[in-house]
Write an enzyme that holds these catalytic residues in place. Structure first.
Site, short mmCIF file in Angstrom:
data_model
loop_
_atom_site.label_atom_id
_atom_site.label_comp_id
_atom_site.label_asym_id
_atom_site.label_seq_id
_atom_site.Cartn_x
_atom_site.Cartn_y
_atom_site.Cartn_z
N GLU A 154 5.00 -12.63 -2.69
CA GLU A 154 3.95 -12.01 -3.50
C GLU A 154 3.89 -10.54 -3.14
OE1 GLU A 154 -0.87 -12.26 -4.41
OE2 GLU A 154 0.10 -13.84 -3.23
N ASP A 165 2.01 -6.02 1.24
CA ASP A 165 1.11 -4.99 0.74
C ASP A 165 1.10 -3.84 1.74
OD1 ASP A 165 -1.18 -3.54 -0.45
OD2 ASP A 165 -1.55 -5.42 -1.51
N ASP A 172 6.62 -1.63 2.58
CA ASP A 172 7.25 -1.42 1.28
C ASP A 172 8.09 -2.65 0.92
OD1 ASP A 172 8.74 -0.55 -0.90
OD2 ASP A 172 9.09 1.44 -0.08
N ASP A 226 -0.04 -1.76 -10.00
CA ASP A 226 -0.45 -0.47 -10.58
C ASP A 226 0.37 -0.21 -11.84
OD1 ASP A 226 -1.04 2.21 -11.16
OD2 ASP A 226 -1.28 2.70 -9.03
N LYS A 228 0.17 6.96 -17.04
CA LYS A 228 0.64 8.23 -17.58
C LYS A 228 2.16 8.21 -17.76
CE LYS A 228 -3.07 11.02 -15.51
NZ LYS A 228 -3.39 12.14 -14.59
N ASP A 251 -3.03 -6.52 -16.99
CA ASP A 251 -4.01 -6.31 -18.05
C ASP A 251 -3.72 -5.01 -18.80
OD1 ASP A 251 -4.71 -4.72 -15.81
OD2 ASP A 251 -6.74 -4.45 -16.63
N THR A 291 -8.20 -12.97 -10.87
CA THR A 291 -8.30 -12.01 -9.78
C THR A 291 -9.40 -10.98 -10.03
OG1 THR A 291 -6.81 -10.31 -10.67
CG2 THR A 291 -5.79 -12.20 -9.57
N PHE A 349 -8.99 -7.77 -10.02
CA PHE A 349 -8.47 -6.76 -10.94
C PHE A 349 -8.49 -7.29 -12.38
CE2 PHE A 349 -6.47 -5.52 -6.90
CZ PHE A 349 -6.85 -4.19 -6.87
N GLU A 350 -8.23 -8.57 -12.54
CA GLU A 350 -8.26 -9.17 -13.87
C GLU A 350 -9.66 -9.12 -14.45
OE1 GLU A 350 -6.82 -13.35 -16.00
OE2 GLU A 350 -6.75 -13.11 -13.82
#
Length: 276
Positions: A90, A115, A142, A165, A169, A201, A255, A257-258
């Site tokens: 993950e 992470d 990383d 992320d 842009k 999303d 989640t 973020f979701e």
């Protein structure tokens, strides 16, 4: 002759938080190599120091040496680390709520959770302690280095990338994680039948993910017919279905973020592919 007292070592929480600021992810453990310090390439994440709570620091100090992994370039023995369980990687677990819930729901699957956010590592370890889950190994650093230098071919039973992320842009699109160069790195590490599960999303990123994954002859889309819901341009898709996206599996928790994306009116897309 007087014995020399051992030099006290910093705690894991102190060590993780005080790595060199010049390093791309300043919270890496002390095992980071000089080669990594000098490596120059585009990264899909920003360094995130963050302030740790006492509970997060305590969990790190209690459990990091037992369960934590430094992404330092040294090869990993996944069967030994996970007692022979199949292992899903993950990438980007945030504060760890989803990872902990999925680990508790499926103790027969090992989760290698990577992470760069030290408070997130502490938070995840605290929840694993609470749940009694031992099938997760948080990895600090990383994920590209992890995949490239530390994992053997065909060693992974799955890959999860949830709400990475989106770098919205145009000038930052090159920083998005899921793109052809990343897939070239991932595919050799996936065992036949491995499940690749992405969720986002941000619809332009979902379109990019779908294009990248669909372009590989080594991956099979498990939902080529589409999920039948959630498209923002019904005039282009009158039946409401967009080929390639999957319904959210029941086993993927919603989640943080979701929920934030849905509150903003974003459409969430899941993608499920299998390694041939």
């Amino acid at each position: 002759m007087t014995a020399t007292a051992p030099i006290p070592q910093p705690s894991p929480s102190a060590r993780l938080s005080a790595a060199p600021a010049a390093y791309p992810a300043p919270m890496y453990p002390h095992k980071a190599t000089e080669a990594q310090h000098s490596e120059r390439r585009i990264r899909s994440f920003q360094p995130r120091r963050g302030r740790m709570t006492n509970a997060q620091a305590g969990a790190l100090d209690r459990s990091w040496e037992t369960y934590g992994i430094a992404i330092d370039g040294a090869p990993l023995d996944l069967p030994a680390l996970f007692d022979g369980l199949p292992v899903t990687l993950e990438i980007g677990f945030g504060m760890g709520e989803t990872t902990a819930a999925m680990a508790a729901a499926d103790p027969a699957m090992g989760i290698l959770a990577a992470d760069v956010h030290t408070p997130g590592h502490g938070n995840l370890l605290g929840m694993l302690e609470r749940d009694g889950s031992t099938n997760v190994r948080p990895a600090a650093g990383d994920a590209v280095i992890l995949l490239r230098d530390m994992l053997q071919d065909a060693s992974l039973a799955g890959l999860r990338v949830y709400f990475a992320d989106p770098w919205p842009k145009p000038k930052h699109h090159k920083r998005r994680l899921v793109q052809p160069s990343f897939l070239e790195l991932v595919l050799p590490r996936l065992a036949p039948g491995a499940l690749v599960h992405c969720a986002t999303d941000w619809e332009p990123y979902a379109e990019q993910m779908l294009a990248v994954l669909s372009a590989s002859p080594e991956l099979e889309n498990l939902h080529p017919e589409g999920d039948g819901t959630g498209w923002t341009e019904p005039a282009d898709h009158p039946d409401g279905s967009v080929p390639g996206y999957a319904p959210r599996p029941d086993w993927r928790p919603v989640t943080k973020f979701e929920r934030a994306g849905i509150a903003k009116g974003h459409v969430v897309h899941d993608l499920l592919f299998r390694r041939r």
